[in-house]
Design a protein around this motif. Structure first.
Motif, PDB file in Angstrom:
ATOM      1  N   HIS A  92     -43.404 -62.614 -19.068  1.00 28.37           N
ATOM      2  CA  HIS A  92     -42.928 -62.910 -17.709  1.00 28.37           C
ATOM      3  C   HIS A  92     -41.893 -64.014 -17.682  1.00 28.37           C
ATOM      4  O   HIS A  92     -41.043 -64.056 -16.819  1.00 28.37           O
ATOM      5  CB  HIS A  92     -44.091 -63.256 -16.778  1.00 28.37           C
TER       6      HIS A  92
ATOM      7  N   ASN B 160     -30.491 -54.933 -12.339  1.00 28.81           N
ATOM      8  CA  ASN B 160     -31.517 -55.937 -12.590  1.00 28.81           C
ATOM      9  C   ASN B 160     -31.170 -57.314 -12.031  1.00 28.81           C
ATOM     10  O   ASN B 160     -32.042 -58.115 -11.793  1.00 28.81           O
ATOM     11  CB  ASN B 160     -31.805 -56.077 -14.086  1.00 28.81           C
TER      12      ASN B 160
ATOM     13  N   ARG C 136     -32.987 -57.854  -8.809  1.00 28.37           N
ATOM     14  CA  ARG C 136     -34.424 -57.656  -8.755  1.00 28.37           C
ATOM     15  C   ARG C 136     -35.151 -58.941  -9.098  1.00 28.37           C
ATOM     16  O   ARG C 136     -34.615 -59.790  -9.792  1.00 28.37           O
ATOM     17  CB  ARG C 136     -34.836 -56.589  -9.786  1.00 28.37           C
ATOM     18  N   SER C 137     -36.390 -59.019  -8.634  1.00 24.66           N
ATOM     19  CA  SER C 137     -37.232 -60.144  -9.045  1.00 24.66           C
ATOM     20  C   SER C 137     -37.608 -59.917 -10.502  1.00 24.66           C
ATOM     21  O   SER C 137     -37.440 -58.827 -11.037  1.00 24.66           O
ATOM     22  CB  SER C 137     -38.496 -60.177  -8.194  1.00 24.66           C
ATOM     23  N   ARG C 138     -38.176 -60.927 -11.126  1.00 26.57           N
ATOM     24  CA  ARG C 138     -38.588 -60.807 -12.522  1.00 26.57           C
ATOM     25  C   ARG C 138     -39.558 -59.624 -12.705  1.00 26.57           C
ATOM     26  O   ARG C 138     -39.464 -58.888 -13.669  1.00 26.57           O
ATOM     27  CB  ARG C 138     -39.230 -62.128 -12.941  1.00 26.57           C
TER      28      ARG C 138
ATOM     29  N   ASP D  26     -39.832 -56.826 -10.916  1.00 24.77           N
ATOM     30  CA  ASP D  26     -39.084 -55.566 -10.818  1.00 24.77           C
ATOM     31  C   ASP D  26     -38.256 -55.344 -12.067  1.00 24.77           C
ATOM     32  O   ASP D  26     -38.140 -54.237 -12.563  1.00 24.77           O
ATOM     33  CB  ASP D  26     -38.134 -55.593  -9.607  1.00 24.77           C
ATOM     34  N   GLU D  27     -37.661 -56.418 -12.552  1.00 19.19           N
ATOM     35  CA  GLU D  27     -36.806 -56.339 -13.734  1.00 19.19           C
ATOM     36  C   GLU D  27     -37.630 -55.882 -14.943  1.00 19.19           C
ATOM     37  O   GLU D  27     -37.213 -55.008 -15.699  1.00 19.19           O
ATOM     38  CB  GLU D  27     -36.208 -57.722 -13.987  1.00 19.19           C
TER      39      GLU D  27
ATOM     40  N   ASP E 143     -47.999 -60.496 -15.844  1.00 17.50           N
ATOM     41  CA  ASP E 143     -48.249 -61.448 -14.766  1.00 17.50           C
ATOM     42  C   ASP E 143     -49.394 -62.386 -15.119  1.00 17.50           C
ATOM     43  O   ASP E 143     -49.416 -63.536 -14.694  1.00 17.50           O
ATOM     44  CB  ASP E 143     -48.640 -60.671 -13.495  1.00 17.50           C
TER      45      ASP E 143
END
Length: 115
Positions: A42, A72, A75-77, A79-80, A103
């Protein structure tokens, strides 16, 4: 520990960087080359450290295609990471599962077979 072996790729969730490095070494000895092994975490700094320590690759432009890499940026981390996992041949459901593991601080090692 969930392992997935579909035709396109193999994935293993590891608890930490040390385990990820060991997994990468196992993959090397079973015939995968550096450009076919990917490490995802993450925290991007952590991913880079593990990738360089273990001689694995981070998922880059070539695997995702230029369009996905540009996408990308928006996108948030999470989503990426899901996009990267899917770009390596996994389903959306698998990508969701793996991203939830990341996560929780786990590290994902993926080995992609040649098409």
């Amino acid at each position: 520990m969930m392992e997935s072996t579909n035709q396109k790729a193999y994935a293993k969730v590891t608890d930490n960087g040390t385990q990820a490095v060991q997994e990468v070494q196992n993959l090397h000895s079973s015939g995968y080359t550096q450009e076919h092994i990917f490490v995802l975490a993450h925290d991007s700094d952590r991913t880079e450290r593990i990738a360089s320590a273990s001689d694995a690759s981070e998922v880059g432009m070539k695997e995702e295609g230029a369009f996905d890499t540009i996408a990308n940026l928006f996108r948030s981390r999470g989503d990426e990471l899901r996009a990267k996992i899917q770009s390596l041949g996994f389903t959306e459901a698998e990508a969701d599962f793996y991203e939830k593991q990341l996560d929780q601080g786990k590290v994902l090692v993926i080995a992609k077979k040649d098409e």
